[in-house]
Design an enzyme around this catalytic site. Structure first.
Site, PDB file in Angstrom:
ATOM      1  CE  LYS A   1      -4.208 166.798 129.386  1.00 52.64           C
ATOM      2  NZ  LYS A   1      -2.859 166.604 129.977  1.00 52.64           N
TER       3      LYS A   1
HETATM    4  C1  LIG Z   1      -2.512 166.702 131.653  1.00 47.06           C
HETATM    5  C2  LIG Z   1      -1.278 165.910 131.690  1.00 47.06           C
HETATM    6  C3  LIG Z   1      -0.934 165.763 133.372  1.00 47.06           C
HETATM    7  C4  LIG Z   1      -1.552 165.998 134.775  1.00 47.06           C
HETATM    8  O1  LIG Z   1      -2.725 165.514 134.357  1.00 47.06           O
HETATM    9  P1  LIG Z   1      -3.897 164.897 135.169  1.00 47.06           P
HETATM   10  O2  LIG Z   1      -5.062 164.049 134.710  1.00 47.06           O
HETATM   11  O3  LIG Z   1      -4.513 166.304 135.363  1.00 47.06           O
HETATM   12  O4  LIG Z   1      -3.359 164.792 135.950  1.00 47.06           O
HETATM   13  C5  LIG Z   1       0.535 165.488 133.711  1.00 47.06           C
HETATM   14  N1  LIG Z   1       1.435 165.596 132.612  1.00 47.06           N
HETATM   15  C6  LIG Z   1       1.309 165.537 131.192  1.00 47.06           C
HETATM   16  C7  LIG Z   1       2.377 165.694 129.982  1.00 47.06           C
HETATM   17  C8  LIG Z   1       0.491 166.223 131.311  1.00 47.06           C
HETATM   18  O5  LIG Z   1      -0.049 166.257 129.731  1.00 47.06           O
END
Ligand SMILES: *Cc1c(COP(=O)(O)O)cnc(C)c1O
Length: 225
Positions: free
Chosen positions: A58
């Site tokens: 992210k």
């Molecule tokens: C990365 C992501 C998630 C999941 O995040 P986690 O930290 O693995 O719980 C959920 N929704 C979106 C749109 C994402 O990009």
């Protein structure tokens, strides 16, 4: 539950019009949309509860973990209790109060971010604006580069939003191309571009096939892969 897919905030006025009519709360999965905005309001303030992932892919990371924002004090307190085994107070609060009393008021989990991760997150936060600006600058380079290729259309950005660009999406008109999706994927990967298919449908195979068909259901299923 709205997902700001690719980084473009959803149309929250339209979503809230439905939510208010039916007495529903709105959740924003804002994991793609760090730094985005909708009608001059920043992502993280658009819904009743807004969630961000701090997974390494992210915009910023704490290794694993996430952040939730809400204006509701009751919701914030419920989430603090839930992440701490359903216990009303943590060690710090008890030592500040000089007492030992706590209660387990619900069933919860250990969803606590460690202090080590929080320290990483704070240092990442300082760099975040620069990283978001870089993503937007790269996206604009793609916009310019792809503008002359009629078979490839970037996902349109609505005028009232600021895009966080977790992903840069393009739609390929296969009728105008000699390659299929898998070949395009392989060719771009061979050029060192980190392309991907975002996303394989989540309902296959986690939902039973009988739920894939019928009005309002998800007819593509596995065959759509
Ligand atoms: C990365 C992501 C998630 C999941 O995040 P986690 O930290 O693995 O719980 C959920 N929704 C979106 C749109 C994402 O990009």
């Amino acid at each position: 539950m709205a997902v700001d897919y690719a980084g473009q905030p959803c149309d929250y006025d339209a979503i809230y019009a439905i939510a208010r009519k039916h007495g529903l709360a709105v959740l924003d999965d804002a994991c793609h949309a760090f730094g985005g905005h909708y009608k001059n309001r920043p992502v993280g303030t658009l819904a009743d509860v807004n969630t961000f992932s701090l997974h390494p892919v992210k915009h910023m990371t704490t290794g694993e973990g996430g952040v939730i924002t809400t204006e509701s004090a009751a919701m914030a307190q419920a989430m603090r209790v839930f992440r701490n085994h359903g216990i009303t107070t943590d060690h710090r609060q008890r030592s500040e109060q000089g007492g030992f009393f706590y209660e387990m008021v619900s069933l919860g989990y250990n969803y606590r971010l460690t202090d080590f991760q929080a320290a990483l997150g704070l240092s990442q936060l300082k760099k975040l604006p620069e990283w978001i600006a870089k993503r937007q600058a790269i996206a604009h380079m793609y916009d310019a580069a792809l503008a002359g290729i009629p078979a490839v259309a970037p996902l349109a950005v609505r005028p009232e939003v600021g895009h966080g660009y977790h992903l840069y999406m393009v739609q390929c008109d296969l009728a105008q191309l000699t390659a299929d999706r898998a070949e395009i994927f392989q060719a771009l990967r061979a050029e060192g571009l980190g392309v991907n298919v975002h996303y394989i449908p989540v309902h296959a195979p986690v939902l039973p096939p009988k739920l894939w068909h019928g009005r309002g259901r998800l007819p593509c299923g596995r065959s759509g892969l």
